[in-house]
Design a protein around this motif. Structure first.
Motif, short mmCIF file in Angstrom:
data_model
loop_
_atom_site.label_atom_id
_atom_site.label_comp_id
_atom_site.label_asym_id
_atom_site.label_seq_id
_atom_site.Cartn_x
_atom_site.Cartn_y
_atom_site.Cartn_z
N ASN A 193 13.14 -22.80 -10.85
CA ASN A 193 12.34 -23.04 -9.63
C ASN A 193 13.25 -23.30 -8.44
OD1 ASN A 193 9.84 -22.64 -10.73
ND2 ASN A 193 9.41 -24.79 -11.12
N THR A 194 14.01 -22.28 -8.08
CA THR A 194 14.93 -22.45 -6.96
C THR A 194 14.56 -21.48 -5.84
OG1 THR A 194 16.44 -20.94 -8.10
CG2 THR A 194 16.88 -23.28 -8.32
N GLY A 195 13.52 -21.84 -5.11
CA GLY A 195 13.15 -21.04 -3.94
C GLY A 195 12.11 -19.99 -4.26
N TYR A 196 11.91 -19.09 -3.30
CA TYR A 196 10.83 -18.13 -3.40
C TYR A 196 11.06 -17.14 -4.54
CZ TYR A 196 10.08 -19.95 1.32
OH TYR A 196 9.90 -20.77 2.39
#
Lengths: 477, 477
Positions: A193-196
């Motif tokens: 879950n690291t950014g878009y």
């Protein structure tokens, strides 16, 4: 973006990147890249480039970007909506990924396979199999469809119920952007879950945001138990009720639940060599039920027997057979996959690839049947598909004796009727094939203006020059 | 976007939208919205707005857009990276979704539940349960976390192995855009390939692209069989080998495979009321194995016994217990969920939420342990987590007797050490908690410039005025 023929100098520069052996310009060599299987679209191109490395793809896109040359990525050319076909009367260059077909790595412990985008789907299945693993994506064209195309169309197929679409089978991507820059997103992570979520944006974008060149794909332990049943049912309602029981009973072991009409079984038995109706009783509808279990072979056996027993006792199943061998399982699978080809000898066929909420399938089909028969008396509706996913290939074969072309000329009219009813059920006009050119102008009618506007902004953010597979999904402006 | 206090007129206009009872301005009322659970961040705000309808959310965003006022959406305020906390020293207005907490529809046949974003996760679980269905997302804060926050952070939890992250549990979304326009993407379709994947872009965007106001969530048939085993293992390598056997044996029935260290078990037994070590033998590591089957209760029993037998015979399992009742299963689950809270009484704890490819977990942990102990002799590493997903909460408790603040002052230094090793294994610095403010400046270091650039372009395309949760995920510029 240019729509006139590229200059001889520019052509030479493109050839220079891949070498003359891999740049096709002879009309006879170009021909197979310009038509799709249904023959609805035929494109034009000055050349087909067949790069052999990701670096070459990057150099092609850099040159295309600098010269505003439109590029159309193409894999196995098995798409059904002409997303992979260059536009007619324009000068789009075809970028074929077929030479980029190396399996880069297989990790059976980590259950991943890293592959070039040009790998053939069946080769990926085989590589997994050789490592005692399963790559579950399975569809009719798997012998020629390529991974990059499967990703770009978020392919579905017959095992979506248990394993999901291509989107769920991909952990990471490598993409060459319209500028030629390479995004290395080849991660092997189940959670990140690291950014878009760029990965899911490229998946299903039909090559309009960049060129997928590599992917990390998920493999699964091979199931120990595998059972396939073919059940005759009296109605679509009964098929839905049987599906509901199958989901409850089998959970994630329910790998496929396919619906077929009597007409489709007749077409396949009549036209497809080796296919025969496995039952001597006749039923309006059939369910092909696929169950696979990982703990023991016996649990699949128990499930299939319990399900059919419950179905018969509950009045849902009229008659059924269970495949007794791998050969029999394959024969049933072959019948299912022949549903579409078997319609060809019957004349023209107007196709729909729609989805509605699963619980709405019976109502949708009833309403669509009435409307279609009213508009075209004598039409032979042969709707089949992935019932468990709510995805119906609602196909219409021409009336017996009708003129094929006159029938096909009513394609858009029949689409409007069927898609209008799909809209009533908040369904989708493209469940698994995508938009491409075929459904592009319809997309703006079925999606809200704000949704189209957001898509346009994404397109513009990724491809401001509009060189990346233009006029596909969204009309270039 | 304004960073000075909004004028009294603007404040009045915002109040006018939700009514004065639902606009908080009194410092005592604001306080609970301004701090997060770990106490690392404290924000400032002129007001908290609590709209009661999607229409009110839309009007708030329209006004914010027109006046360039920064808005911070907030759900249950349980986030771990301060994505939901307004910036310190700025004038961000908090938009609380808590009053938007209606379940709009439940369809047990279609296996979907349509809910407002402000619904509490536990209420969604209960609503599914009341309909004889399962909503599988499960995490420590489920009694206060809200669906909109779960979606915006793509929440994970303990059942990801079988059911996936929140991304996989969502079919459709309703989002109020920064302009106040409403995107109705509340589709109930399992398959829909009509253009770019907007849904997955909003999921995990931490409220920086729009305000999620509603969602279509997937439910599943309730499993009939449920078995939980607690196994002592000699090493992380053995735990991984046991996981590999469990995946092969149980397939999709393997619902959870959690790893815990001896130290964690000791902390929970010491500090958490009601938790005790269920075995009288001591082991370096423990696996908590969750198996659920849909066909029969017996198949789960058989699987858990087969797995432990294979594990013992193969030298992987030193000792094990199987929970004999629902109470015992809950007790083991409670121990696992107490791993994090049990560290609090032991002083400061420096946290990491990382993932690496599953097969790299042992090597990663060995290397990280050596580096951490070298940098901080006496540090007590209490790393635990979702082994089956490659997701480890690599937490470090302070050395016994150390000064808590001096220890916590080394947060960034320890992060750099652990995340450096994560990078070597192509891992993620945020497996499930997101980026927020906590990891924002680190994101640009671990992701390539082109990836950050693509994210910036998306942000700009959706929120050109920069009013939507600014400075979260990406630094506002």
């Amino acid at each position: 973006m240019t729509t006139t023929l590229p200059s001889p100098e520019l052509i030479a520069s493109f050839i220079n990147i891949v070498g003359s052996a891999n740049a096709l310009t002879n009309p006879a060599d170009l021909a197979p890249y310009l038509v799709e299987s249904r023959g609805l679209y035929k494109g034009t191109t000055p050349m087909v480039l067949r790069p052999g490395t990701v670096e070459e793809v990057s150099r092609i896109m850099k040159l295309a970007s600098a010269t505003r040359t439109a590029i159309v990525p193409q894999g196995g050319n098995t798409g059904h909506v002409a997303g992979q076909i260059p536009r007619e009367g324009k000068a789009d260059i075809v970028l074929s990924l077929q030479r980029l077909n190396r399996i880069r790595d297989i990790d059976p412990v980590g259950n991943v396979i890293v592959a070039d985008a040009g790998c053939i789907l069946a080769d990926i299945q085989k590589a997994a199999d050789d490592n005692d693993r399963l790559f579950p994506l399975s569809l009719g064209s798997e012998g020629s469809a390529r991974i990059g195309g499967n990703l770009s169309t978020n392919a579905g197929g017959t095992a979506v119920l248990a394993y999901g679409n291509m989107r769920q089978l991909c952990l990471g991507l490598e993409v060459v952007l319209p500028t030629g820059e390479i995004w290395d997103g080849l991660r092997r992570l189940k959670k990140d879950n690291t950014g878009y979520d760029l990965r899911d944006l490229f998946i299903g974008a039909e090559g309009t945001l960049g060129v997928i060149t590599g992917a990390v794909l998920r493999m699964f332990p091979k199931p120990l138990g595998h059972q396939v049943a073919f059940a005759g049912v009296g109605s679509v309602e009964h098929a839905l009720a049987l599906f509901d029981r199958a989901s409850s009973l089998c959970g994630a072991a329910l790998t496929g639940f396919e619906l077929m009409p009597r007409l489709g079984v007749e077409f396949t038995a009549k036209h497809i060599p080796g296919v025969r109706d496995p039952m001597d009783t006749v039923h309006p509808w059939y369910a092909l039920i696929d169950i696979s279990t990982s703990d023991t072979a016996e649990s699949a056996e128990r499930m299939v027997h319990d399900l059919l027993e419950q179905g018969i006792v509950g009045g849902l199943v009229e008659n059924a057979v269970i495949a007794a061998s791998e050969d029999q399982r394959k024969a049933l699978g072959h019948m299912r996959e022949s549903m579409s080809p078997a319609q060809k000898p019957e004349g023209g066929s107007i196709k729909h690839d729609v989805s509605v909420p699963v619980s709405s399938i019976p109502a949708f089909m009833k309403e669509a049947d009435v409307a279609v028969m009213r508009a075209m008396p004598g039409a032979r509706i042969c709707s089949f598909g992935h019932m468990g996913d709510g995805n119906i290939h609602y196909n219409i074969s021409q009336p017996v004796g009708a003129d094929k072309q006159a029938f096909l000329d009513r394609w858009r009219e029949m689409n409007a009727i069927v898609h209008g009813i799909v809209a009533k059920y908040n369904g989708s006009i493209s469940a698994e094939h995508g938009i491409g050119q075929l459904k592009r102008d319809e997309l703006v009618e079925v999606r809200s203006p704000i949704e189209i506007e957001l898509m346009r902004r994404i397109k513009h953010a990724f491809d401001p020059a509009g060189i990346m597979n233009p006029d596909k999904v969204l009309r270039a402006d």
